[in-house]
Design an enzyme around this catalytic site. Structure first.
Site, PDB file in Angstrom:
ATOM      1  N   ALA A  21     -18.967  43.512 -46.184  1.00  0.00           N
ATOM      2  CA  ALA A  21     -20.042  42.601 -45.778  1.00  0.00           C
ATOM      3  C   ALA A  21     -19.544  41.482 -44.866  1.00  0.00           C
ATOM      4  O   ALA A  21     -19.808  40.301 -45.105  1.00  0.00           O
ATOM      5  CB  ALA A  21     -20.721  42.019 -47.012  1.00  0.00           C
ATOM      6  N   HIS A 133     -17.934  35.912 -44.280  1.00  0.00           N
ATOM      7  CA  HIS A 133     -18.586  36.796 -45.248  1.00  0.00           C
ATOM      8  C   HIS A 133     -20.095  36.560 -45.237  1.00  0.00           C
ATOM      9  O   HIS A 133     -20.567  35.436 -45.137  1.00  0.00           O
ATOM     10  CB  HIS A 133     -18.033  36.550 -46.655  1.00  0.00           C
ATOM     11  CG  HIS A 133     -18.266  37.701 -47.579  1.00  0.00           C
ATOM     12  ND1 HIS A 133     -19.495  37.974 -48.130  1.00  0.00           N
ATOM     13  CD2 HIS A 133     -17.421  38.665 -48.037  1.00  0.00           C
ATOM     14  CE1 HIS A 133     -19.392  39.041 -48.901  1.00  0.00           C
ATOM     15  NE2 HIS A 133     -18.149  39.480 -48.858  1.00  0.00           N
ATOM     16  N   HIS A 134     -20.834  37.659 -45.370  1.00  0.00           N
ATOM     17  CA  HIS A 134     -22.301  37.581 -45.356  1.00  0.00           C
ATOM     18  C   HIS A 134     -22.836  36.792 -46.545  1.00  0.00           C
ATOM     19  O   HIS A 134     -23.987  36.318 -46.521  1.00  0.00           O
ATOM     20  CB  HIS A 134     -22.886  38.996 -45.353  1.00  0.00           C
ATOM     21  CG  HIS A 134     -24.178  39.108 -44.617  1.00  0.00           C
ATOM     22  ND1 HIS A 134     -25.109  38.091 -44.557  1.00  0.00           N
ATOM     23  CD2 HIS A 134     -24.722  40.147 -43.899  1.00  0.00           C
ATOM     24  CE1 HIS A 134     -26.156  38.484 -43.844  1.00  0.00           C
ATOM     25  NE2 HIS A 134     -25.943  39.719 -43.431  1.00  0.00           N
ATOM     26  N   ALA A 135     -22.055  36.643 -47.591  1.00  0.00           N
ATOM     27  CA  ALA A 135     -22.494  35.820 -48.716  1.00  0.00           C
ATOM     28  C   ALA A 135     -22.641  34.358 -48.319  1.00  0.00           C
ATOM     29  O   ALA A 135     -23.355  33.592 -48.975  1.00  0.00           O
ATOM     30  CB  ALA A 135     -21.507  35.942 -49.876  1.00  0.00           C
ATOM     31  N   ASN A 326     -28.132  32.796 -47.172  1.00  0.00           N
ATOM     32  CA  ASN A 326     -29.036  33.792 -46.599  1.00  0.00           C
ATOM     33  C   ASN A 326     -30.486  33.414 -46.870  1.00  0.00           C
ATOM     34  O   ASN A 326     -30.906  33.317 -48.027  1.00  0.00           O
ATOM     35  CB  ASN A 326     -28.732  35.171 -47.192  1.00  0.00           C
ATOM     36  CG  ASN A 326     -27.437  35.741 -46.658  1.00  0.00           C
ATOM     37  OD1 ASN A 326     -27.417  36.389 -45.626  1.00  0.00           O
ATOM     38  ND2 ASN A 326     -26.335  35.463 -47.357  1.00  0.00           N
TER      39      ASN A 326
END
Length: 488
Positions: A21, A133-135, A326
């Site tokens: 991710a 990181h997409h988090a 997000n």
């Protein structure tokens, strides 16, 4: 101290050796740049970008979602690295290097980002590949985060008053405090589940996989009708029932990636928009549809049904634009690669995108967030990994991801070097498909980054070339009123 949302945590949970991710940007600069200059810039401005200075703090036994806490000491020598391409340093070599870097998971013991200064590009250029990181970020926030490292002029600008101080030290929570919060969240889970059901029932026809179940459409229509009668809802347009066809890029992804990129004229895209009465996003989506169609034809794999594309929609408002994490939802739309005529393909894309935009504008979909919050955190990781494995082996929820992010239309600079192009580098997974096409507009150009699984789509540069050909094809079309006069 800030806890990851359930949606943020999902990007941690589904990661495996093959599902990674990382989201990233590839910056192309005019001229050489030394690593010491870049490190000095990042160190000076890291406090302006929260994800660069935060580390994960996990809850004991994974009973709840992790927290973000201020890193005591950021090792910039670790996070900012450099490498050089062998001669001639062309775009394909750069794409191969970016693909290798993008496939590597980030070290969760450190702040979740890395930056690579790449020397040896043709024409005396330099590249900076930055992954986070997409988090920690979504696409819209990521674009703004990278902008914090950029200037409006070749002379670096001094930080504004109030920006130069060190950030507030956000301590890591104590174990007892985390467990107390966890207990509160467990009590709240049933409420989140009810909230998800209330949000999801009227939207069963737009949720991937669920929309294909028998009765999903009638149930969602009946629920919307009942909600309107009770005075608490708005009428939204109906969505077509979308069957996801099988393609060569819908299978479990490997641990390896390919990355290709292309740059298109924004003025030419806008001229097509004006000629056909559509939007810039419609044109970009049509270019993606055309490029993918040609790739499928090359591989004798063009389905009889339209592809189904996942299109991220931002939930950010003006007041929350700077918040990390997000804040997105996912809408699904047909991408009709069956249509041979380019003008008809553009019209079909315009109609499909208008439908989901109208529906989203009337009632923004938050089912993705509520679904994430409805499940106890201790079970989420197991459920996410199981779900990814299941859809990869059975029926994919979508065929591919296509996204278009608007950017600044003025020249920007990094360490005094002009930013020539900014390419997005996104994510492919078992669930979203082995192909991702993301566009970012900057200073009169549309930069398109194409990420694929190396096993499923090894010839990704062909798709990049087809994008340019697709633009030429649309430019050559006569205006709609003149088409009837053209010979058949």
């Amino acid at each position: 101290m800030r806890q990851l949302s359930a949606l943020d945590a999902q990007f941690l949970h589904f990661e495996s050796d093959t599902n990674v991710a990382n989201v990233a940007g590839l910056s192309i600069l005019d001229g050489p740049l030394g690593r010491d200059e870049l490190v000095a810039l990042v160190e000076e401005r890291a406090h302006l970008v929260e994800p660069l200075r935060r580390r994960l703090v996990t809850v004991p036994f994974g009973l709840d979602h992790p927290y973000w806490a201020e890193a005591d000491d950021i090792d910039f020598d670790y996070h900012v690295r450099e490498l050089a391409l062998p001669a001639p340093g062309d775009d394909r070599q750069l794409g191969e290097q970016v693909a290798r870097l993008h496939a590597r998971r980030l070290d969760r013991r450190r702040p979740l980002w890395e930056m690579y200064l790449v020397h040896g590009l043709e024409g005396g250029r330099t590249a900076i590949y930055t992954k986070i990181h997409h988090a920690a970020i979504d696409g819209m926030y990521g674009a703004g985060a990278l902008a914090a490292l950029m200037d409006l002029t070749a002379v670096p600008e001094p930080l504004a008053v109030g920006q130069s101080h060190a950030p507030h030290q956000d301590r890591a929570p104590e174990t007892a405090e985390m467990l107390l919060r966890t207990a509160g969240r467990l009590v709240a889970n049933p409420a989140h589940l009810l909230r998800f059901l209330a949000e999801a029932m009227p939207r069963l026809d737009e949720i991937p996989v669920i929309s294909l179940l028998p009765g999903a459409g009638p149930v969602s229509r009946a629920t919307r009708w009942l909600t309107r009668k009770l005075g608490g809802g708005v009428e939204v347009p109906e969505l077509p029932r979308l069957t996801v066809p099988r393609t060569p890029f819908n299978a479990p992804v490997s641990a390896h990636r390919r990355f290709a990129f292309a740059e298109l004229s924004l003025d030419e895209v806008k001229q097509i928009k004006k000629t056909f009465g559509v939007t810039v996003n419609d044109v970009v989506m049509t270019l993606a549809a055309t490029a993918v169609r040609r790739w499928l034809v090359d591989h004798d794999a063009l389905p009889d049904e339209p592809l189904v594309a996942g299109v991220p929609f931002s939930l950010r408002t003006a007041g929350g634009a700077d918040a990390p994490g997000n804040q997105v939802t996912l809408m699904i739309t047909p991408l009709d690669t069956r249509i041979e005529d380019p003008a008809e393909r553009l019209r079909a894309v315009h109609e499909s995108m208008s439908l989901i935009k109208e529906r989203f504008a009337l009632a923004p979909a938050r089912w993705l967030r509520h679904l994430s919050e409805s499940m106890p955190a201790a079970l989420t990781g197991l459920a996410d990994r199981a779900a990814f494995g299941l859809v990869a082996q059975t029926s994919p929820p979508i065929n591919l991801m296509v996204s278009n992010v608007p950017g600044p239309q003025i020249p920007l600079y990094i360490c005094g070097r002009r930013l020539l192009a900014q390419y997005p580098v996104s994510v492919v997974t078992d669930a979203s498909g082995g192909l991702n096409i993301t566009a970012f507009s900057y200073n009169g150009r549309v930069a398109v980054g194409i990420v694929s699984c190396r096993v499923l789509v090894p010839d990704v540069w062909n798709i990049a070339g087809y994008l340019s050909e697709a633009l030429e094809e649309l430019k050559a079309l006569p205006p709609p009123g003149d088409r009837s006069e053209q010979p058949s």
